[in-house]
Write a protein that holds these residues in place. Sequence first.
Motif, PDB file in Angstrom:
ATOM      1  N   SER A 224       7.246   2.151   2.378  1.00  0.00           N
ATOM      2  CA  SER A 224       6.942   3.450   2.965  1.00  0.00           C
ATOM      3  C   SER A 224       7.952   4.468   2.471  1.00  0.00           C
ATOM      4  N   VAL A 225       7.419   5.593   1.970  1.00  0.00           N
ATOM      5  CA  VAL A 225       8.255   6.682   1.474  1.00  0.00           C
ATOM      6  C   VAL A 225       7.740   7.967   2.111  1.00  0.00           C
ATOM      7  N   GLY A 226       8.357   8.384   3.223  1.00  0.00           N
ATOM      8  CA  GLY A 226       7.862   9.555   3.927  1.00  0.00           C
ATOM      9  C   GLY A 226       6.430   9.334   4.394  1.00  0.00           C
ATOM     10  N   PRO A 227       5.525  10.272   4.096  1.00  0.00           N
ATOM     11  CA  PRO A 227       4.119  10.119   4.511  1.00  0.00           C
ATOM     12  C   PRO A 227       3.309   9.214   3.584  1.00  0.00           C
ATOM     13  N   ALA A 228       3.945   8.643   2.559  1.00  0.00           N
ATOM     14  CA  ALA A 228       3.237   7.795   1.590  1.00  0.00           C
ATOM     15  C   ALA A 228       3.602   6.327   1.777  1.00  0.00           C
ATOM     16  N   LYS A 229       2.667   5.455   1.413  1.00  0.00           N
ATOM     17  CA  LYS A 229       2.902   4.020   1.372  1.00  0.00           C
ATOM     18  C   LYS A 229       2.470   3.505   0.012  1.00  0.00           C
ATOM     19  N   LEU A 230       3.312   2.683  -0.603  1.00  0.00           N
ATOM     20  CA  LEU A 230       3.045   2.120  -1.920  1.00  0.00           C
ATOM     21  C   LEU A 230       2.803   0.620  -1.782  1.00  0.00           C
ATOM     22  N   PHE A 231       1.836   0.094  -2.558  1.00  0.00           N
ATOM     23  CA  PHE A 231       1.429  -1.299  -2.434  1.00  0.00           C
ATOM     24  C   PHE A 231       1.371  -1.958  -3.818  1.00  0.00           C
ATOM     25  N   ALA A 232       1.740  -3.233  -3.864  1.00  0.00           N
ATOM     26  CA  ALA A 232       1.565  -4.019  -5.085  1.00  0.00           C
ATOM     27  C   ALA A 232       1.524  -5.488  -4.710  1.00  0.00           C
ATOM     28  N   ASN A 233       0.625  -6.239  -5.359  1.00  0.00           N
ATOM     29  CA  ASN A 233       0.617  -7.678  -5.151  1.00  0.00           C
ATOM     30  C   ASN A 233       0.068  -8.385  -6.378  1.00  0.00           C
ATOM     31  N   PHE A 283      -3.976  -8.680 -10.300  1.00  0.00           N
ATOM     32  CA  PHE A 283      -2.974  -7.661  -9.988  1.00  0.00           C
ATOM     33  C   PHE A 283      -3.608  -6.532  -9.166  1.00  0.00           C
ATOM     34  N   THR A 284      -2.881  -6.039  -8.176  1.00  0.00           N
ATOM     35  CA  THR A 284      -3.306  -4.881  -7.396  1.00  0.00           C
ATOM     36  C   THR A 284      -2.137  -3.917  -7.254  1.00  0.00           C
ATOM     37  N   ALA A 294      -4.652  13.837  10.565  1.00  0.00           N
ATOM     38  CA  ALA A 294      -5.996  13.268  10.674  1.00  0.00           C
ATOM     39  C   ALA A 294      -6.551  12.748   9.357  1.00  0.00           C
ATOM     40  N   LEU A 295      -5.975  13.153   8.221  1.00  0.00           N
ATOM     41  CA  LEU A 295      -6.541  12.838   6.910  1.00  0.00           C
ATOM     42  C   LEU A 295      -5.639  11.903   6.124  1.00  0.00           C
ATOM     43  N   THR A 296      -6.197  10.738   5.740  1.00  0.00           N
ATOM     44  CA  THR A 296      -5.480   9.764   4.921  1.00  0.00           C
ATOM     45  C   THR A 296      -6.201   9.599   3.591  1.00  0.00           C
ATOM     46  N   LEU A 297      -5.449   9.701   2.505  1.00  0.00           N
ATOM     47  CA  LEU A 297      -5.983   9.510   1.160  1.00  0.00           C
ATOM     48  C   LEU A 297      -5.458   8.180   0.607  1.00  0.00           C
ATOM     49  N   THR A 298      -6.355   7.370   0.050  1.00  0.00           N
ATOM     50  CA  THR A 298      -5.984   6.054  -0.470  1.00  0.00           C
ATOM     51  C   THR A 298      -6.577   5.861  -1.858  1.00  0.00           C
ATOM     52  N   ALA A 299      -5.796   5.279  -2.758  1.00  0.00           N
ATOM     53  CA  ALA A 299      -6.280   4.967  -4.103  1.00  0.00           C
ATOM     54  C   ALA A 299      -5.696   3.630  -4.535  1.00  0.00           C
ATOM     55  N   SER A 300      -6.465   2.892  -5.341  1.00  0.00           N
ATOM     56  CA  SER A 300      -6.000   1.585  -5.775  1.00  0.00           C
ATOM     57  C   SER A 300      -6.672   1.195  -7.074  1.00  0.00           C
ATOM     58  N   ALA A 301      -6.017   0.275  -7.799  1.00  0.00           N
ATOM     59  CA  ALA A 301      -6.586  -0.329  -9.002  1.00  0.00           C
ATOM     60  C   ALA A 301      -6.333  -1.832  -8.943  1.00  0.00           C
ATOM     61  N   MET A 302      -7.350  -2.619  -9.303  1.00  0.00           N
ATOM     62  CA  MET A 302      -7.254  -4.072  -9.294  1.00  0.00           C
ATOM     63  C   MET A 302      -7.753  -4.617 -10.623  1.00  0.00           C
ATOM     64  N   LEU A 303      -7.117  -5.654 -11.118  1.00  0.00           N
ATOM     65  CA  LEU A 303      -7.509  -6.254 -12.391  1.00  0.00           C
ATOM     66  C   LEU A 303      -7.297  -7.757 -12.320  1.00  0.00           C
ATOM     67  N   ASP A 304      -8.292  -8.500 -12.806  1.00  0.00           N
ATOM     68  CA  ASP A 304      -8.170  -9.948 -12.895  1.00  0.00           C
ATOM     69  C   ASP A 304      -8.558 -10.416 -14.288  1.00  0.00           C
ATOM     70  N   ARG A 305      -7.774 -11.340 -14.826  1.00  0.00           N
ATOM     71  CA  ARG A 305      -8.097 -11.961 -16.096  1.00  0.00           C
ATOM     72  C   ARG A 305      -8.342 -13.441 -15.871  1.00  0.00           C
TER      73      ARG A 305
END
Length: 381
Positions: A224-233, A283-284, A294-305
Amino acid sequence: MTSYRWLPALALTFPCAVWAQSSVTLYGIIDAALTYQTHANSAGNSVVGLQQGNEGFISGSRFGLRGSEDLGGGAKAGFTLENGFLANSGRLDQQGQLFGRQAFVKIGNQYGDLALGRQYTTANTMLYYVDPLGIGAAPSNSWMVFLTGQRYDNSVSYTGNFGPVTAMAQYALGGTPGSTLSMSSTSLGLKYSSNAITLIGDAQTTHDSASRAARIYIAGVKASVGPAKLFANYIYSRRDAGFDSSQGGTDTASITSMTTAATPLNSAAIGSVFSSTRRDDFFTVGASYLATPALTLTASAMLDRTRADGFNGTRATTYGVADYAFSKRTDVYVALAYDWVHGDWSGLFGNSTTSYTGGSDKPLNGRNNQTTAMLGLRHAF
């Protein structure tokens, strides 16, 4: 004058009525979305309807009962019965099981909880903490569960909380006469959460009816960085030659292959059984941002080999969601997803092949990409 000398005797007869505190809660979510999707069949036609793969984009629709009882001395007991249903048709989800999402009883104290019944896999539970949508519902944002599995019957699990660390160990009994390995699963998940950082790890081994194994290892982070959250797995999956998850017990269809769920225009999902050892690297990365209260924006990219003898294919997804909350219980969202495949997974979308076997040189007859747009309404109770 009325006498109440009978009260002590009544208390001895029904002790729980005096000192046990219990509760039962009804809860649920309904997520339904108007959907436009390209390449919905092998002819390349588009479709307009409700849901993607019978699901809303963010949450699977459900209702459940959750109960708890204070046993005294720090001990407690409880249960969860959770039904999954399809909001577009009213039918049961999860293979038609009445309580297909969860059905377990548990008991515990300050040292942890022991639960028995149908439960989420440790892999699914740990990924929830480090996925931008907490693992969504539509095929475009939740196809990692085709590798990890979501739930197993006949499960015994232990969950303990030790300061910032949560440990979860699980064993799903195969129930096969003469074999303890057949159709069983063993796993261990760990979560560390402190301040703005959450770290997870998981190891899981699942066997099919012939005791062939699928092994996965997972690592992930949320910051969590201020109003943002970063994700990776990252998910590492390795399956023995011939591993067949369709022969692994109820709901192990969730760990079959890189495929989109069956729809009215897609006659069946693909049962991909490889004659050689199969490896997947998944990978995500993603982020969410609280633009307003009230407004949450979310974006993601996923890749599988996927790699096996005579097979090398890739699948990838990018998606974005704008979610506006009218209240704590009701929100509306707009979601856009783009899926594409390369190599030996080519032709995946909208195909009509029902018995595709990876590496057999039998090509899929669908398309290489698919775009989905959804306008959804979600209500929790």
